[in-house]
Design a protein around this motif. Sequence first.
Motif, short mmCIF file in Angstrom:
data_model
loop_
_atom_site.label_atom_id
_atom_site.label_comp_id
_atom_site.label_asym_id
_atom_site.label_seq_id
_atom_site.Cartn_x
_atom_site.Cartn_y
_atom_site.Cartn_z
N ALA A 13 90.39 17.84 -38.42
CA ALA A 13 91.61 19.40 -38.18
C ALA A 13 90.82 19.35 -40.48
O ALA A 13 91.79 20.70 -40.65
CB ALA A 13 92.19 18.58 -39.26
N GLN A 14 89.87 18.71 -41.50
CA GLN A 14 89.79 20.08 -42.58
C GLN A 14 89.48 20.82 -42.57
O GLN A 14 88.17 21.20 -42.03
CB GLN A 14 88.91 18.40 -42.92
N GLN A 15 89.87 21.79 -43.49
CA GLN A 15 88.99 22.90 -43.58
C GLN A 15 88.80 23.55 -45.48
O GLN A 15 89.73 22.99 -45.98
CB GLN A 15 90.27 24.16 -42.96
N ILE A 16 87.82 23.66 -44.88
CA ILE A 16 87.30 24.35 -46.40
C ILE A 16 87.09 25.22 -46.66
O ILE A 16 86.20 26.32 -46.26
CB ILE A 16 86.33 23.27 -47.21
N GLU A 17 87.41 25.94 -48.07
CA GLU A 17 87.80 27.88 -47.98
C GLU A 17 85.86 27.87 -49.18
O GLU A 17 85.96 27.46 -50.12
CB GLU A 17 88.96 27.90 -49.26
N THR A 18 86.32 28.67 -48.46
CA THR A 18 84.73 29.31 -49.39
C THR A 18 84.74 30.17 -50.38
O THR A 18 85.96 31.30 -49.71
CB THR A 18 82.73 29.15 -48.74
N PRO A 19 84.24 30.15 -51.29
CA PRO A 19 84.79 31.76 -52.19
C PRO A 19 83.84 32.70 -51.99
O PRO A 19 82.08 32.85 -52.28
CB PRO A 19 84.50 31.32 -53.28
N SER A 20 83.87 33.93 -51.69
CA SER A 20 83.16 35.16 -51.50
C SER A 20 82.16 35.35 -52.80
O SER A 20 81.25 36.03 -52.87
CB SER A 20 84.21 36.64 -51.48
#
Lengths: 388, 388, 388, 388
Positions: A13-20
Amino acid sequence: MSDPTAVKAALRAQQIETPSWAYGNSGTRFKVFAQPGVPRDPFEKLQDASQVHAFTGAAPSVALHIPWDKVDDYAALAAYAAERGVRIGAINSNVFQDDDYKLGSVTNPDPKVRRKATDHLLECVDIMDATGSKDLKLWFSDGTNYPGQDDIAARQDRLAEALREVYDRLGDDQRMLLEYKLFEPAFYTTDVPDWGTAYAHCLELGPKAQVVVDTGHHAPGTNIEFIVAFLLRAGKLGGFDFNSRFYADDDLMVGSADPFQLFRIMFEVHKNGGLKPETGVAFMLDQCHNIEAKIPGQIRSVMNVQEATAKALLVDQEALAAAQRSGDVLAANAVLMDAYNTDVRPLLAEVRAEAGIDPDPMAAYARSGWAEKIAAERVGGQQAGWGA
Amino acid sequence: MSDPTAVKAALRAQQIETPSWAYGNSGTRFKVFAQPGVPRDPFEKLQDASQVHAFTGAAPSVALHIPWDKVDDYAALAAYAAERGVRIGAINSNVFQDDDYKLGSVTNPDPKVRRKATDHLLECVDIMDATGSKDLKLWFSDGTNYPGQDDIAARQDRLAEALREVYDRLGDDQRMLLEYKLFEPAFYTTDVPDWGTAYAHCLELGPKAQVVVDTGHHAPGTNIEFIVAFLLRAGKLGGFDFNSRFYADDDLMVGSADPFQLFRIMFEVHKNGGLKPETGVAFMLDQCHNIEAKIPGQIRSVMNVQEATAKALLVDQEALAAAQRSGDVLAANAVLMDAYNTDVRPLLAEVRAEAGIDPDPMAAYARSGWAEKIAAERVGGQQAGWGA
Amino acid sequence: MSDPTAVKAALRAQQIETPSWAYGNSGTRFKVFAQPGVPRDPFEKLQDASQVHAFTGAAPSVALHIPWDKVDDYAALAAYAAERGVRIGAINSNVFQDDDYKLGSVTNPDPKVRRKATDHLLECVDIMDATGSKDLKLWFSDGTNYPGQDDIAARQDRLAEALREVYDRLGDDQRMLLEYKLFEPAFYTTDVPDWGTAYAHCLELGPKAQVVVDTGHHAPGTNIEFIVAFLLRAGKLGGFDFNSRFYADDDLMVGSADPFQLFRIMFEVHKNGGLKPETGVAFMLDQCHNIEAKIPGQIRSVMNVQEATAKALLVDQEALAAAQRSGDVLAANAVLMDAYNTDVRPLLAEVRAEAGIDPDPMAAYARSGWAEKIAAERVGGQQAGWGA
Amino acid sequence: MSDPTAVKAALRAQQIETPSWAYGNSGTRFKVFAQPGVPRDPFEKLQDASQVHAFTGAAPSVALHIPWDKVDDYAALAAYAAERGVRIGAINSNVFQDDDYKLGSVTNPDPKVRRKATDHLLECVDIMDATGSKDLKLWFSDGTNYPGQDDIAARQDRLAEALREVYDRLGDDQRMLLEYKLFEPAFYTTDVPDWGTAYAHCLELGPKAQVVVDTGHHAPGTNIEFIVAFLLRAGKLGGFDFNSRFYADDDLMVGSADPFQLFRIMFEVHKNGGLKPETGVAFMLDQCHNIEAKIPGQIRSVMNVQEATAKALLVDQEALAAAQRSGDVLAANAVLMDAYNTDVRPLLAEVRAEAGIDPDPMAAYARSGWAEKIAAERVGGQQAGWGA
C-alpha cells in the motif's frame, strides 16, 4: 505487526512520490554536471518518473515545481501522466529564482515583491485545481545573510499574512504543506528555520495546514524521529521530503547516509499511525543526483524507503511495549534492533513478485534499455535543470 | 533609543537574577574541584548572592533549587534574604537526582515515579507561596539513551498530564517557566528537546505557562535570537537562563564565548519590548564556575549582560529601519555593528557611579575582603554543591 | 605591545589580499543574483581591486583564479595591475569546473583525468613565473558522495603523487599553499578534509609547502585559533582565506558572524609571530558577496581584519602572562577582553589619516562615484562570475 | 574475502578489549545511578570481565585505569586475571582527578604539577612492566575554559616535553597510544583536540607512538573512517576506543547510535590491513553503562563490533574495485550496501558454536545466574566507580 500478511499488505500500500526535478540536471554552487538523456521538458520528466513507477510499483505520483514545470495546458500534462500510469502529486512553489527575490519573497521588505510572491503561490493553487493535485508544498528561501539586515519579527508578520491569504484560497480537499529549513540559501536567519516555526504557523492557519519534514533540513544532532512522533501526535505531520545528508542539506539518496535513522523515522511513522492512508502523510523524495544516474538513483531511493518501512513493520511491538514497561533498557533496544538487523530484501522481492513486478528493480531497469534510448533520442534542445 | 537619559534609565532598571547553585561547587562528570569558602547551606548562598548585588546593584533576586536549598522554614529564608537586600526569585524543581528517576521523572513508564515527581513539582509551588516567588522553573532531564528504550509519544502524553496538574495548582500571579534542552543527561531523546516542544505545551496549558531560553541548550548552528524574537512576538518568552558555550552545554560565563551573539539576543529582546518590566521577561544566570572563582564569576557575568544590553540600547533604530526598508544590506548591518563596536564600559561606570556603586565592581569586590573572610570562616561542615 | 607607535606601525604594515572572484557575480546553488557594474574580464576586476586598495591602503595585491582569470598575456595583466597600484598575489588553481572532474581531479580513478588536472597545476606555476606571483594556492573539490564510491586510501596515494610533481616544479622563492575543507561539493568524503591531512602532506613535501586556513572550512565547534597557534609553532602556516560563517561554508564577510573569534585568531597570529613579514603568513579574503555590494563588501572586510588585528595588538601581553602564571582564570580572561572591548575605530582612523587616506573608507568610496561609473560603463558583454 | 572459511577465521581471530571501568558505576555530571552487584575492587572487575569473555570468546583482555585500579601487587592481579582466562590489556593513565590538575596536568603552567603528572605516567610504565601490558594509553583532560586563560602554544611545548620523557622510558615492545578529544572537560581549548595534533606529536616521538581513535571524540560531521584509513596508510593507527554517540561524548554502546558508521569504520580497517594481528590495531571498548546493566552492556557491545566486522569482511572487494574503476557510483555503493544489508547473526552464531560457545551470548549470560550471584554477594564495602 509480526503478521506476515499484514506486513506485506502495508508494503504493497505504501506510495512514494518522486519529484520532477530529480530527473533534470542539478549540482552544487561550484558546478552542475550534465548527464546524457536528461529531459528537456515536463513531459519527458513524466516519462522518466513513469519508469520509476513501472519498475518499483510504488511511485505512482510525481511532484511538480512551478515555474520549472510550467506548461500551457496543465490538464494535458495530467492526462499525459495518466496515460503513463502516474499522476500529478504535490505542486511545489518557487519564489527564489527571480531577481526580485534577492532579499526575500513573501517576507521581503518591499510590498510589491511580497505581492508578486503571494500571487505566485495563488497561481500554484490554480494549477492544483487544473491538475487535480491535493497538496501545495511551500518552501521559502527567505531569510537574511547579515545581522541587522532586516527585522526578524516583522518578517514573521509578513509571512503570516501571505500564508493566510493562500490558505483561504485552498479548496476543501486541498492542503498546504509548510516546509522548514535551518539554513541555505540564507546564512544568518531563515524565516522558517525549524519545525517549531512551521508548526506555530500551521496551528494558527487551521487544519488544512501541515508541516513537511525534509530529512536534510536540521541542525546537527537533531533527533528527527522525535519531531515525527510529536507532529503525528498533534495531527500536524503533512509528509516528508526524503533525502539524506552527512553535513548540511546534501540531498543525497534517502537512506544512504544513515539507514538506521531512516528506520527509526519509519518506525515512529508506523507506531503513530502514519502509514495508514487516512492520516494523509505524504512520502516524497527530494534529492539531487549530482553525480549518479538519475532514474536508477530514484529507483534505489524508493527501495531504500521500502526497506526501512519493512523493518519498521517487523518490530515486535508487543515485546517492545513489555520491555519498555519493565524498564529493561537493553531488552527494549534489542527488540528494535532485531527488526533492523533483519535482511528484508527477500521479503520485498516477494512483495514485488506477487504484484507482477521484477523482484530486482535495479537490474530490470538496467536491462530495459531506457537509459540508452533517452540518451540517443533526447539530443538537441535544452536539458532541464534547476532553473531550466 | 539614542537618548542617553533613556539608555541609562533602562540600564538602571535591568535586574539579573543569580542562582543559588552558582555559589556552590560544580564540575564535570570527570571531577568537581572544590573551592575555599564555598557555602555550606542556603543561608550562606544568600550571603554570597547579596555580595553580587551589593557590587553590581543589578542582581536583587536569587533563584533557589529544590531540594538543594531545602530548609525547614522558607519564610525565615525569605526574611534572611530581605535583611541582606535581596529576595527569592524563581523556584527550580529538581527531579533528576533521586535513584527513582533513572528512567525519567514525569515521563517515567512507572506511574508511581510519575506521581512522586509531580508531587515534588506541587511542593515547589508550596515553596513559592511560602517565599513569595512568582516563577516555577521546570527543567526535565527526562529522555532516553537508546532507540526503543521507551515510547516517544507516550512520554509526551505523560508530560502533558503532569504539566497540566501543576499548572492548575498555580496561583493567579504565578507562572510556570518551561525550559528545553537538546541533550544531556539523556543522549538519544530528550522529552523537551527544543523551543518548539516547550512552546506547544505552553500554548496548550495557557497564559501562565511560558518558555525559558537557556542559551546553552541548542544544537550547533541554531539562531537563538530568532527564537527570542519569535517567542516575544507570540507573548511566550518567560525568560532566560544565561550562560555560554563553545560546544555543548558548557555553562561558562554568559558572554564569554560569543559576546556578539549575546548582543544580538539582547537587541531582539529590546527591539521586541522585552526590556519593559510589564513583559515579564526574567533575566537569570545559570552557570557553573568549575575552575574560576564563583562570586567574581557571577559579578563578571552580570556585567557582561549589562554591556550587551547597553550596546543593544545604543542601536539607532530609526537608521536601522531606514536601511532595512531601502534594502541596503551593508548599511543596515553597519548600523548594528556601530553599536556593537562601541565601548560601553564608561557608560556603565557612569550608571553605577550615579547609583552610588563603585564603577568597577570586580576591583571593588576584590578589595572588600569578602573572599578572604569566607575562606577563613566557612571551615568544617559540608560544602554545598550539586546534590549537596 | 601597548606601545602606541609600535601598534600603529604594525597596522600600517599589514597587507590583506583581495580575490579577483569577489568582484564577479556569485551565488548559491539556488540562484546567482547579478549586480550592476560587475567586471567583464580580469582587467576590470583589477580596476575594482585597486579601488579597495585606494580607499583602505591595505590591500595591495589581488589573487587570481585560473582559468577564470585566463588571459593571453600575463605580463600585460601584471603591468596593468602595477599601473593601478596593485600587484598579482596568489595563483588559485581550479580543477573542479570541467566535466572531466565529476569524480575528482588529481584523485580521480581515471589516470587521464589525473594527468589533465596535474598539468593544470603545472600551468599555474607557469603563470606564477609570468606574473611574479609567489604563491600557488591549491584547493581540491575532490571527494566522494557515497560510501564505497572510491577507495579512500588510494585517493591519498594519487593526491600525494600529484602534489609531489607540482612541488618539484616550484621555483626557489615559490610556495605551495594547501587548503583543506570539511565538505562541499563532496558530501561523504573530502580528500583534504582537515588541517591534519593538509599538514601531513605538507610535512612530507618539504619546506615550500604550507597549510592555508580558510576560516569557513571547519566542522562545528572546531577551535580555529588552536590550529593557527599549532601551525605557527610548527612553521607550517602559509596563510588565511578569510570569510565568516554561521552554519557551513557561508563565505560571508570576515568578522561579520563572530568578530570575537576573528580577534582570537589574530591574537594567536600576533602572539606567535605571524604578523612579522618574515613569517610569510598571507592574509587573503575569500568571500562571496551574494546579496551585498561587492566593492564596499571588500572594503568592509579589510576593515574588519584591521580592527581585529588592532585589538590583538592592544592585548597587554605582560599582564596576560602574569595572570596565566598565577593561575588566575578570571584575571587572564579579563586582560584579553579588555583589548577586545576597546573601540579601535578611532585608532585606525588615525593610522589612515597619517597615511594620507580618508579615515572613513566606506564613506569615501561611496562619495567617489566609482559605483555609478561602472554601472553606467560596464554594459554589454558578459558579466564575470564563477565559471565566467 | 567472500571465502566463508577465511571470513570465519578472521572473526575467530578478532579480540576486543573491555575496560575495567565499564564494570563500575558511572554517570553524568547530574547523577550517578548505582547498580546492584557492582565490583568493589579491581579483582571483582576482572571477574566480571572474564564473564564477558566466557560468553563471547572474543574479549580476552582487560584495560586498567590507574589509580582506579591501583593494587599493591600487580603481578598478583595479572595472575588473578590469568586464572580466570583473561589478561591485562592497556594501562590507562589518569591525570585528571587530583585537585592539582584543575588547570591541567602535563600542560599545567605550574612546573610542579607537570612533574607530578609526568611521574604518574612513568609509574604507569612501571605497572606495564609488572603486568606484562604492552600499551600505555594516554588521554589528557588538559585544556582551558576561557580565552586568554593560558598560552596555547606554550602548552604544546609542555605537552611535547612530557611525552618525550615518557616515550624514552618505554621498553622495546611497549607502545604509547595517544588519544585526542574535541572537548570536555575543557570547554574552550583542548590540548590534544583532534587526530592531527595527536598524529603530529606521535610522528615527532617515533615509531612506538601511535594514535588512538575514540569514536565519540569528534566534532559533528567528522568522517571517522577517513581518519582511520589515513592513519593506517601512515602506519600510525594504534587502536580504537569504541563507543557511540548522538551528540557529544555520550559513551553509549558501540554501534547503538550509528551501526552503519561502525561498519564503514570496520571496512576501512579491514581494507587497509588493520585486522591482521601484525598491524597491532587494538580494538578496545570505552563506554559508560549509566542506565543499562553493565555486563550485558559489554557483551552486546562486543557482539556489535563483531557484527560490523563480519559485514566488512563480506564486502566483495573485487566487485567493489571494478565498480570504482568504472566510475559507476551507484554500483560501487551497492556492493558496499549488499554486505551491510546482510543479516550476519546466523554466521556469528555458527562461529560461536564452532568455538564451543553458546550461539546467543546474551541469553546464555542471562541464564547463567551471574547477575543474581553478584547482586547477592557484593554487599557492603564501597562500589567501584569513577574515582572510586
